[in-house]
Design a protein around this motif. Sequence first.
Motif, PDB file in Angstrom:
ATOM      1  N   ILE A 114       0.868  -1.321   0.053  1.00 45.43           N
ATOM      2  CA  ILE A 114       0.134  -0.188  -0.228  1.00 45.43           C
ATOM      3  C   ILE A 114       0.982   1.175   0.035  1.00 45.43           C
ATOM      4  CG2 ILE A 114      -1.700   1.171   1.366  1.00 45.43           C
ATOM      5  CD1 ILE A 114      -2.746  -1.430   2.388  1.00 45.43           C
ATOM      6  N   ARG A 115       2.009   1.065   0.587  1.00 45.17           N
ATOM      7  CA  ARG A 115       2.660   2.259   0.706  1.00 45.17           C
ATOM      8  C   ARG A 115       3.621   2.485  -0.576  1.00 45.17           C
ATOM      9  NH1 ARG A 115       5.406   1.765   7.016  1.00 45.17           N
ATOM     10  NH2 ARG A 115       3.819   2.975   7.904  1.00 45.17           N
ATOM     11  N   ARG A 116       4.046   1.547  -1.351  1.00 45.35           N
ATOM     12  CA  ARG A 116       4.795   1.685  -2.511  1.00 45.35           C
ATOM     13  C   ARG A 116       3.642   2.231  -3.567  1.00 45.35           C
ATOM     14  NH1 ARG A 116       5.818  -3.687  -3.760  1.00 45.35           N
ATOM     15  NH2 ARG A 116       4.275  -3.860  -5.330  1.00 45.35           N
ATOM     16  N   GLU A 117       2.473   1.594  -3.589  1.00 51.50           N
ATOM     17  CA  GLU A 117       1.750   1.825  -4.740  1.00 51.50           C
ATOM     18  C   GLU A 117       0.768   3.119  -4.521  1.00 51.50           C
ATOM     19  OE1 GLU A 117       2.193   0.577  -7.549  1.00 51.50           O
ATOM     20  OE2 GLU A 117       3.434  -0.919  -6.908  1.00 51.50           O
ATOM     21  N   ARG A 118       0.705   3.379  -3.190  1.00 50.76           N
ATOM     22  CA  ARG A 118       0.073   4.674  -2.912  1.00 50.76           C
ATOM     23  C   ARG A 118      -1.609   4.726  -3.483  1.00 50.76           C
ATOM     24  NH1 ARG A 118       3.059   8.966  -1.312  1.00 50.76           N
ATOM     25  NH2 ARG A 118       5.336   8.719  -1.387  1.00 50.76           N
ATOM     26  N   PHE A 119      -2.322   3.467  -2.739  1.00 50.20           N
ATOM     27  CA  PHE A 119      -3.583   3.417  -3.404  1.00 50.20           C
ATOM     28  C   PHE A 119      -4.600   4.557  -2.826  1.00 50.20           C
ATOM     29  CE2 PHE A 119      -1.869  -0.874  -3.710  1.00 50.20           C
ATOM     30  CZ  PHE A 119      -2.245  -1.142  -4.881  1.00 50.20           C
ATOM     31  N   PRO A 143      -6.468   6.988   1.912  1.00 45.73           N
ATOM     32  CA  PRO A 143      -7.780   8.159   1.856  1.00 45.73           C
ATOM     33  C   PRO A 143      -9.074   7.707   2.176  1.00 45.73           C
ATOM     34  CG  PRO A 143      -5.992   8.689   0.340  1.00 45.73           C
ATOM     35  CD  PRO A 143      -5.700   7.514   0.631  1.00 45.73           C
ATOM     36  N   VAL A 144      -9.297   6.375   1.655  1.00 40.73           N
ATOM     37  CA  VAL A 144     -10.963   5.842   1.439  1.00 40.73           C
ATOM     38  C   VAL A 144     -10.648   4.267   1.749  1.00 40.73           C
ATOM     39  CG1 VAL A 144     -12.946   5.252   0.115  1.00 40.73           C
ATOM     40  CG2 VAL A 144     -11.848   7.599  -0.131  1.00 40.73           C
ATOM     41  N   THR A 177     -12.862   1.985   8.895  1.00 42.75           N
ATOM     42  CA  THR A 177     -13.531   1.859   7.707  1.00 42.75           C
ATOM     43  C   THR A 177     -14.351   3.265   7.423  1.00 42.75           C
ATOM     44  OG1 THR A 177     -13.719  -0.453   8.415  1.00 42.75           O
ATOM     45  CG2 THR A 177     -14.924   0.422   6.363  1.00 42.75           C
ATOM     46  N   ASP A 178     -14.256   3.452   6.055  1.00 42.33           N
ATOM     47  CA  ASP A 178     -15.101   4.793   5.683  1.00 42.33           C
ATOM     48  C   ASP A 178     -16.527   4.481   5.196  1.00 42.33           C
ATOM     49  OD1 ASP A 178     -13.047   6.863   6.255  1.00 42.33           O
ATOM     50  OD2 ASP A 178     -11.917   5.686   4.613  1.00 42.33           O
ATOM     51  N   LEU A 406     -15.143  10.021  -2.829  1.00 41.26           N
ATOM     52  CA  LEU A 406     -14.172  11.011  -3.208  1.00 41.26           C
ATOM     53  C   LEU A 406     -14.529  12.188  -3.632  1.00 41.26           C
ATOM     54  CD1 LEU A 406     -12.132   8.215  -5.386  1.00 41.26           C
ATOM     55  CD2 LEU A 406     -11.322   9.240  -3.349  1.00 41.26           C
ATOM     56  N   GLY A 407     -15.905  12.392  -3.697  1.00 41.99           N
ATOM     57  CA  GLY A 407     -16.397  13.824  -4.047  1.00 41.99           C
ATOM     58  C   GLY A 407     -16.251  14.192  -5.499  1.00 41.99           C
TER      59      GLY A 407
END
Length: 425
Positions: A114-119, A143-144, A177-178, A406-407
């Motif tokens: 997750i850190r490498r790919e920045r989802f 973010p989500v 969880t969002d 995400l708006g």
Amino acid sequence: MKRISRDSGHRVTEWPAAPAGVVPPEALPRSPALPRIKVLHVITRFSAGAGAYTLMAAEGLDPNRYEVWVAGVPGGELWPRARAQGLRTVEIPGFRHVLTPADLFVLWRLVRLIRRERFTIVHTHSAKGGFLGRLAAWLCRTPVVVHTYHGVSFHPFMPRLRYRLYRLLERATRRFTDHFLAEAPQLACEVVEHRLAPPAAVEVVPSAVDLGRIPTGFDPAARQALEIGPGEALIGTVGRIDVQKSPLDFVRMAAAVRAWHPDTAYVMVGDGPLKEDVQRLAAELGVEIRITGYRPDAAWLVAGMDLFVITSLYEGLGRALTEALAAARPVVATAVNGVPDLVAHGATGLLGSPADPEGLARAVGWMLDHPAEATTMGKQGRERVREAFAPEAMCDAIDACYRRLLGLSPPPSASVGPPQGVRPV
């Protein structure tokens, strides 16, 4: 343009849809490639119902807008298909269905990914995938974070200690969880009742099926493929032969029905850890159960059955059950989790209690004794499924969920109002 939200009273700004172009695209300079939204699906076992839901959701997203990855337990039968569709896949060594000390290494690998790919979005599925995926996303400040409930991971038939542990883990990740999705209204209600999600935070997105590859009625060719003679009523089931599906109850049910209706045949389409137990119990009770092993054409084979039965102890909705109804097969099912939302007793099938093979046998016997009524139930089940379980509706609902979190504006073709197939709880 502004509108007033009825629920909160807050003003919500709605941007108008961009107008359609008036200049032919070929006459314009080339547009730069816009960045895609990176989505990671984390699932425990990439197979069966939850796996098929995840794969269909990943395949159905617009590839021009989303870059989709899937991570999970190695070895599921859906990995090759995911790669063939252009999805990025990560089979994590040491990731297993049950809790083990190796989960610390799985968590570490997820955090690194997750850190490498920045989802932008981490979407988790099933108990282990949901716990580890949501924890990793929280540690990485994703973010989500969205979680889909395909069923409640704990149930009354579990050992008490395991029941409490799974419930604790599910509740612990609630705050990470969002948003929450569930396959059926009754399942969403159970999620809220168990305090796994806040009230009004769950949306129902039914698990769609590929209706194009399912016959609309009985198919004699499917029956021939199962090597069943024309003079026997074929009673069958589809699914992994494991504790959740309670396959030994299917054997006990079959033995009871065969005592009243000797001209019956039984088939299990699938494989799993309890296969030998099924064969041993069937021999003890004197009933023959044909086990086909894993079949990629299982949805078609269902069309050769006279009656479809599930004996599950817990079941989010039941993809195989949905496929059986899509083929107009009369069904008998246990009234667990989201199943009663699909099988209306006496209208689209018959319901029985879990861990009650005698009760299920009586329901099966009634169907065999009343073929006209059983046929009508199958047809009504087909109408319901083919109207509400199209893949496009499910994928549009998930896309709408992502956009809302995400708006982002809905696509120009989207109509105002909640997306089809989504029902707030």
